[in-house]
Design an enzyme around this catalytic site. Structure first.
Site, PDB file in Angstrom:
ATOM      1  N   GLY A  71       0.791  -1.215   0.000  1.00 40.82           N
ATOM      2  CA  GLY A  71       0.000   0.000   0.000  1.00 40.82           C
ATOM      3  C   GLY A  71       0.826   1.269   0.000  1.00 40.82           C
ATOM      4  CB  THR A  72       3.871   2.288   1.866  1.00 40.63           C
ATOM      5  OG1 THR A  72       3.287   2.241   3.178  1.00 40.63           O
ATOM      6  CG2 THR A  72       4.875   3.423   1.811  1.00 40.63           C
ATOM      7  CG  ASN A 151      -5.612   4.461   8.822  1.00 38.95           C
ATOM      8  OD1 ASN A 151      -5.965   5.587   8.458  1.00 38.95           O
ATOM      9  ND2 ASN A 151      -4.510   4.264   9.513  1.00 38.95           N
ATOM     10  CB  SER A 201      -2.429  -3.161   0.942  1.00 40.34           C
ATOM     11  OG  SER A 201      -1.443  -3.883   1.653  1.00 40.34           O
ATOM     12  CG  HIS A 203      -0.733  -6.475   4.889  1.00 38.64           C
ATOM     13  ND1 HIS A 203      -0.869  -6.096   6.203  1.00 38.64           N
ATOM     14  CD2 HIS A 203      -0.368  -5.370   4.217  1.00 38.64           C
ATOM     15  CE1 HIS A 203      -0.588  -4.804   6.323  1.00 38.64           C
ATOM     16  NE2 HIS A 203      -0.285  -4.343   5.117  1.00 38.64           N
ATOM     17  CB  THR A 239      12.878  -9.609 -10.356  1.00 38.74           C
ATOM     18  OG1 THR A 239      14.048  -9.368 -11.140  1.00 38.74           O
ATOM     19  CG2 THR A 239      12.409 -11.042 -10.570  1.00 38.74           C
ATOM     20  CB  CYS A 328       2.070   3.116   9.702  1.00 35.65           C
ATOM     21  SG  CYS A 328       1.777   1.901   8.416  1.00 35.65           S
TER      22      CYS A 328
END
Length: 386
Positions: A71-72, A151, A201, A203, A239, A328
């Site tokens: 997400g960041t 959030n 995101s 997770h 990659t 965070c």
């Protein structure tokens, strides 16, 4: 010990199907998708399928999905990429005071580069001031970036109204939505809402950590912020994280196949928890909206006379896991910028706990958590009064 995990806004437990595909990717699908041989082509097809799965969940085209590290990065790429790729559109950029640090810190950085940044105020439930937004939009507005679901308190922002407002503008600003807390929890359609960029995101929807995605409306120019081998159409080189990408694809399919069912269950749990707390614990404050206009999975409550951090660790002793705010920033000794912007008093901020639910939580877990919560709040208040 009983384990009741009510910190699903920080991260979710990965589904078994996600773990299985990731293990298989590490064991069997280890080819580089950029390689021309059979092992590489095999993995390239799997990545294309995962892209299709995420795109279908969002209701967008496959080629409009870019995989990121989470997400960041999705938020950083959306904001920096849009600003750098569309400098001629203007110099004014708009966000709100209650955004995630992965948005706020980028705007603060752009402010040092000479961009005019407007930080919108919010009301007492954490909703952005639409009148203030209208007043600040002008022909020189390049970008508007807002989260869909807050959030910390779960307030749903008026994204639909904002989308309609922007679609009628001659010089339409780029519209970025941080949907990290709404993807898989709240129904929305980026195309119908006129959204240009959407961050998600893995997770947060029972997928893996270290993987995310960014929806980029076809035709929108986005400058890369990572340079290398031109993976992801040159917008995000590096990659590919194959286990993460395949895990995100599986999680997205599950989340959206069962979205209505999950929303109903999480809303049931939230309402049950809230009803009991309001009935059985006094001197509390609900932060955000209680019903309509709030996400089904987030509940933020201030327990006046009890320190949130102490209460968190008291609940942890009973195997109940909650948080005092955003994961965070929870380890920093600072008051929540979200609750501050909503006008809460210091004692209300200090006593705030976020409970966040998921489809696998049960009514029995909710009842156990409230029973233990009642005891710990009473104990802490007695200690504070000594």
């Amino acid at each position: 010990m009983v384990e009741v995990y009510l910190d699903n806004s920080a991260t979710t437990k990965p589904m078994e199907e996600v773990v299985e595909i990731m293990v298989r990717a590490l064991r069997d699908f280890y080819g580089n998708p950029s390689s021309l041989h059979r092992k590489g082509v095999e993995v390239e097809k799997l990545v294309k399928n995962a892209r299709k799965q995420v795109a279908k969940a969002l209701g967008v085209k496959d080629e409009e999905i870019i995989f990121t590290s989470g997400g960041t990065e999705s938020n950083n790429l959306a904001i920096l990429g849009a600003v750098e790729g569309n400098k001629r559109k203007g110099n004014r950029i708009i966000t709100s005071r209650i955004e995630h640090p992965s948005v706020l810190n980028v705007f603060q950085h752009l402010e040092t580069k000479g961009y005019e940044v407007i930080y919108l105020d919010v009301d007492e439930v954490g909703r952005v001031d639409l009148r203030q937004l209208k007043d600040h939009i002008c022909d020189d507005t390049l970008l508007i970036s807002l989260m869909h679901v807050n959030n910390e308190v779960g307030t749903i922002q008026p994204i639909e109204e904002i989308g309609r407002l922007l679609q009628h503008m001659k010089m339409k600003p780029i519209f970025h939505v941080d949907a990290i807390q709404s993807f898989g929890k709240v129904k929305f359609d980026p195309n119908k809402l006129g959204i240009d960029l959407v961050s998600v995101s893995g997770h947060k929807i029972h997928g893996p950590k270290g993987i995310g995605a960014l929806y980029i409306r076809k035709g929108l120019k986005i400058a890369p912020i990572v340079f290398g081998g031109n993976q992801e159409t040159g917008i995000r080189s590096g990659t590919e994280n194959i286990p993460g990408i395949l895990g995100l694809g599986v999680a997205a399919v599950h989340a959206f196949q069962h979205l209505s069912e999950h929303i109903r269950h999480m809303r049931f749990l939230r309402d049950r928890f809230l009803h009991r707390v309001k009935k059985e614990i006094d001197h509390i404050k609900i932060n955000g909206l209680e019903g309509e206009g709030s996400a089904p999975h987030i509940l933020n409550i201030s327990f006046i006379g009890a320190k949130g951090e102490v209460l968190l660790h008291s609940l942890e002793q009973d195997g109940i896991y909650v948080s005092t705010g955003s994961a965070c920033s929870s380890k920093k000794n600072v008051h929540s910028h979200v609750l501050k912007a909503m006008g809460l008093k210091n004692e209300e901020i200090e006593g705030a706990i976020r409970f966040s639910f998921a489809y696998h939580n049960t009514a029995e877990e909710i009842d156990f958590a409230v029973d233990r919560l009642k005891k710990h709040v009473a104990d802490l208040r007695r200690i504070m009064m000594r």
